[in-house]
Design an enzyme around this catalytic site. Structure first.
Site, PDB file in Angstrom:
ATOM      1  N   ARG A 168       0.828  -1.227   0.000  1.00  0.00           N
ATOM      2  CA  ARG A 168       0.000   0.000   0.000  1.00  0.00           C
ATOM      3  C   ARG A 168       0.856   1.269   0.000  1.00  0.00           C
ATOM      4  NH1 ARG A 168      -2.850  -3.621  -0.948  1.00  0.00           N
ATOM      5  NH2 ARG A 168      -4.922  -4.077  -0.104  1.00  0.00           N
ATOM      6  N   SER A 241     -11.178  -0.515   2.571  1.00  0.00           N
ATOM      7  CA  SER A 241     -10.471  -0.590   3.873  1.00  0.00           C
ATOM      8  C   SER A 241     -10.070   0.805   4.328  1.00  0.00           C
ATOM      9  CB  SER A 241      -9.203  -1.430   3.743  1.00  0.00           C
ATOM     10  OG  SER A 241      -9.518  -2.692   3.237  1.00  0.00           O
ATOM     11  N   GLU A 337      -5.623   4.261   5.567  1.00  0.00           N
ATOM     12  CA  GLU A 337      -5.246   3.927   4.187  1.00  0.00           C
ATOM     13  C   GLU A 337      -5.588   5.037   3.177  1.00  0.00           C
ATOM     14  OE1 GLU A 337      -5.525  -0.201   2.836  1.00  0.00           O
ATOM     15  OE2 GLU A 337      -6.571   0.577   1.078  1.00  0.00           O
TER      16      GLU A 337
HETATM   17  C1  LIG Z   1     -15.458  -0.642  -2.132  1.00  0.00           C
HETATM   18  C2  LIG Z   1     -13.979  -0.376  -2.256  1.00  0.00           C
HETATM   19  C3  LIG Z   1     -13.092  -1.431  -2.308  1.00  0.00           C
HETATM   20  C4  LIG Z   1     -11.721  -1.191  -2.443  1.00  0.00           C
HETATM   21  N1  LIG Z   1     -10.881  -2.258  -2.494  1.00  0.00           N
HETATM   22  C5  LIG Z   1      -9.552  -2.065  -2.634  1.00  0.00           C
HETATM   23  C6  LIG Z   1      -8.664  -3.174  -2.702  1.00  0.00           C
HETATM   24  O1  LIG Z   1      -9.081  -4.326  -2.678  1.00  0.00           O
HETATM   25  N2  LIG Z   1      -7.341  -2.921  -2.819  1.00  0.00           N
HETATM   26  C7  LIG Z   1      -6.847  -1.650  -2.884  1.00  0.00           C
HETATM   27  O2  LIG Z   1      -5.621  -1.504  -2.994  1.00  0.00           O
HETATM   28  N3  LIG Z   1      -7.662  -0.584  -2.815  1.00  0.00           N
HETATM   29  C8  LIG Z   1      -9.003  -0.750  -2.699  1.00  0.00           C
HETATM   30  N4  LIG Z   1      -9.844   0.321  -2.624  1.00  0.00           N
HETATM   31  C9  LIG Z   1      -9.273   1.681  -2.660  1.00  0.00           C
HETATM   32  C10 LIG Z   1      -9.280   2.329  -4.066  1.00  0.00           C
HETATM   33  O3  LIG Z   1     -10.175   1.680  -4.918  1.00  0.00           O
HETATM   34  C11 LIG Z   1      -7.904   2.321  -4.722  1.00  0.00           C
HETATM   35  O4  LIG Z   1      -6.960   2.940  -3.891  1.00  0.00           O
HETATM   36  C12 LIG Z   1      -7.905   3.027  -6.072  1.00  0.00           C
HETATM   37  O5  LIG Z   1      -6.659   2.852  -6.714  1.00  0.00           O
HETATM   38  C13 LIG Z   1      -8.202   4.528  -5.979  1.00  0.00           C
HETATM   39  O6  LIG Z   1      -8.405   5.003  -7.293  1.00  0.00           O
HETATM   40  P1  LIG Z   1      -9.104   6.393  -7.551  1.00  0.00           P
HETATM   41  O7  LIG Z   1      -8.984   6.678  -9.012  1.00  0.00           O
HETATM   42  O8  LIG Z   1     -10.470   6.392  -7.016  1.00  0.00           O
HETATM   43  O9  LIG Z   1      -8.155   7.378  -6.745  1.00  0.00           O
HETATM   44  P2  LIG Z   1      -8.571   8.648  -5.894  1.00  0.00           P
HETATM   45  O10 LIG Z   1      -9.324   8.212  -4.698  1.00  0.00           O
HETATM   46  O11 LIG Z   1      -9.207   9.661  -6.773  1.00  0.00           O
HETATM   47  O12 LIG Z   1      -7.144   9.179  -5.455  1.00  0.00           O
HETATM   48  C14 LIG Z   1      -6.345   8.452  -4.545  1.00  0.00           C
HETATM   49  C15 LIG Z   1      -5.000   9.169  -4.430  1.00  0.00           C
HETATM   50  O13 LIG Z   1      -4.322   9.066  -5.669  1.00  0.00           O
HETATM   51  C16 LIG Z   1      -4.037  10.371  -6.192  1.00  0.00           C
HETATM   52  N5  LIG Z   1      -4.217  10.271  -7.638  1.00  0.00           N
HETATM   53  C17 LIG Z   1      -5.304   9.813  -8.315  1.00  0.00           C
HETATM   54  N6  LIG Z   1      -5.052   9.808  -9.640  1.00  0.00           N
HETATM   55  C18 LIG Z   1      -3.786  10.279  -9.795  1.00  0.00           C
HETATM   56  C19 LIG Z   1      -2.953  10.520 -10.925  1.00  0.00           C
HETATM   57  N7  LIG Z   1      -3.360  10.255 -12.174  1.00  0.00           N
HETATM   58  N8  LIG Z   1      -1.704  11.024 -10.699  1.00  0.00           N
HETATM   59  C20 LIG Z   1      -1.263  11.302  -9.454  1.00  0.00           C
HETATM   60  N9  LIG Z   1      -2.018  11.097  -8.352  1.00  0.00           N
HETATM   61  C21 LIG Z   1      -3.261  10.579  -8.523  1.00  0.00           C
HETATM   62  C22 LIG Z   1      -5.021  11.310  -5.519  1.00  0.00           C
HETATM   63  O14 LIG Z   1      -4.501  12.626  -5.454  1.00  0.00           O
HETATM   64  C23 LIG Z   1      -5.135  10.670  -4.150  1.00  0.00           C
HETATM   65  O15 LIG Z   1      -4.025  11.064  -3.372  1.00  0.00           O
HETATM   66  C24 LIG Z   1     -11.231   0.131  -2.504  1.00  0.00           C
HETATM   67  C25 LIG Z   1     -12.140   1.207  -2.452  1.00  0.00           C
HETATM   68  C26 LIG Z   1     -13.498   0.958  -2.338  1.00  0.00           C
HETATM   69  C27 LIG Z   1     -14.454   2.113  -2.318  1.00  0.00           C
END
Ligand SMILES: Cc1cc2nc3c(=O)[nH]c(=O)nc-3n(C[C@H](O)[C@H](O)[C@H](O)COP(=O)(O)OP(=O)(O)OC[C@H]3O[C@@H](n4cnc5c(N)ncnc54)[C@H](O)[C@@H]3O)c2cc1C
Length: 343
Positions: A168, A241, A337
């Site tokens: 992570r 999480s 997280e």
């Molecule tokens: C129901 C559920 C289940 C999940 N299960 C998992 C799991 O099994 N495993 C896991 O690892 N995670 C899990 N997650 C967490 C999440 O899905 C991941 O961390 C995912 O990668 C976040 O993507 P996002 O585009 O929504 O990022 P965001 O939430 O929009 O951003 C997350 C971070 O990344 C940065 N960011 C986003 N895009 C960029 C970019 N292009 N360049 C630079 N920085 C950027 C943002 O500034 C922020 O700091 C889960 C979430 C939910 C809601």
């Protein structure tokens, strides 16, 4: 530079954070091409504006008002860069939905990502916390990451070794806002083996020969297990999480086991074990708790939920309360997280 024409003032992010908080960005901009990243950052610097970056909003806790510029990462495109008998190299735009990429790879007979099915969010965010699930982490498949370095104000391609991936964590997470990712380059080898050592998958495929298990079967199993275990953000706000599973020395685990024989832990490496943070939280009686507009999910204690009408402060107060209790009971510091954005 005629950038301001596509700046969106007072832009609602309520549909772009899976906690479902009411959030307004002072200005937002849809980034659909890589070159817009550099233009937008030059604009932000020239105008002394703070900025933040948002993918799908599934791993962030956002305040009610986000000052400055919010870059909405919407760069599309999945490109086959090269392919031979050994594997395929893909370049994927930061705004592509992660789950749709997993489906695309399976439809094109490129297995490997099936254990990571149904993780919400975008491809560009996947390297940030090195997404992982069911025994697989994305760093296993990352060749390099293309990003704009906002410190050096130049484009950079970081190969896997430079991304400093761990559980992570990554170089990107360690340097918030420095690298704005435009594309992720993946390599999927054609030689494939099912990875079903994770306990839920073991149960799912109990009695089956490995040879008879296909990537699609694993994809479907992961989707089924996740749907049963995790709340759908469309139904109830959450970020998956909320805490990382703590990694402790085996000597610490032995001490904890004396006091709590039922504690759940998995071997991490020869000297360390990963504790199930959900078990710790459940053991302290938080599972199913509701306080005001927020709470702890009744099936998975690792997931904090938003019932509607709440905000980041309320959720973070609950998180602190859980952290304090876990620290008192187990002498363990639970790490949050998701990324907490400042107002
Ligand atoms: C129901 C559920 C289940 C999940 N299960 C998992 C799991 O099994 N495993 C896991 O690892 N995670 C899990 N997650 C967490 C999440 O899905 C991941 O961390 C995912 O990668 C976040 O993507 P996002 O585009 O929504 O990022 P965001 O939430 O929009 O951003 C997350 C971070 O990344 C940065 N960011 C986003 N895009 C960029 C970019 N292009 N360049 C630079 N920085 C950027 C943002 O500034 C922020 O700091 C889960 C979430 C939910 C809601």
């Amino acid at each position: 530079m005629n950038l301001p024409s596509n700046l969106l003032p007072a832009y609602s992010l309520s549909q772009r954070n899976t906690l479902g908080f009411e959030v307004e960005a002072e200005f937002a901009i849809h980034i659909t091409e890589a070159k817009q990243i550099a233009e937008t950052l030059v604009y932000a610097k020239d105008h002394n504006m703070p900025y933040q970056v948002l993918g799908g909003g599934s791993n962030v806790v956002l305040p009610s008002a986000l000052p400055g510029l919010t870059l909405l990462m919407d760069i599309a495109g999945i490109e086959i860069v090269s392919e031979d008998a050994n594997g395929v190299s893909l370049k994927v735009g930061a705004g592509v939905s992660w789950h749709s990429l997993v489906i695309w790879t399976l439809e094109h007979s490129y297995p490997g990502l099936e254990n990571l099915a149904l993780i919400p969010g975008t491809v560009g965010a996947a390297p940030i916390q090195n997404i992982g699930a069911y025994g697989v982490e994305i760093n296993d498949y990352i060749n390099s990451v293309e990003a704009f370095d906002s410190q050096a104000m130049q484009w950079i391609t970081l190969d896997r070794a430079h991304c400093q991936f761990s559980y992570r964590h990554s170089l990107f997470k360690a340097n918030p806002l420095r690298y704005i990712i435009s594309a992720v380059n993946l390599y999927l080898p054609k030689q494939w083996q099912p990875r079903i050592s994770y306990v839920d998958l073991q149960h799912f495929f109990a009695g089956k020969e490995n040879d008879s298990i296909t990537p699609l079967a694993i994809f479907e199993a992961v989707c089924e297990i996740r749907t049963q275990k995790l709340p759908d953000p469309k139904q109830i706000g959450n970020v998956g999480s909320f805490f990382q599973n703590p990694i402790v020395e085996n000597s610490m685990l032995a001490k904890l086991k004396q006091r709590h024989p039922a504690i759940v832990a998995y071997p991490e490496d020869t000297n360390h074990s990963k504790l199930a943070a959900g078990w710790l939280i459940d053991h302290c009686g938080f599972k199913g708790l509701r306080t005001g507009n927020v709470g702890v999910h009744d099936k998975q204690a690792l997931v904090l939920i938003h019932h509607g009408g709440g905000n980041a402060n309320e959720l973070l107060q609950l998180a602190e309360r859980i952290q304090k209790t876990i620290s008192e009971q187990f002498e363990i510091d639970l790490q949050v997280e998701p990324i907490i954005f400042n107002a």
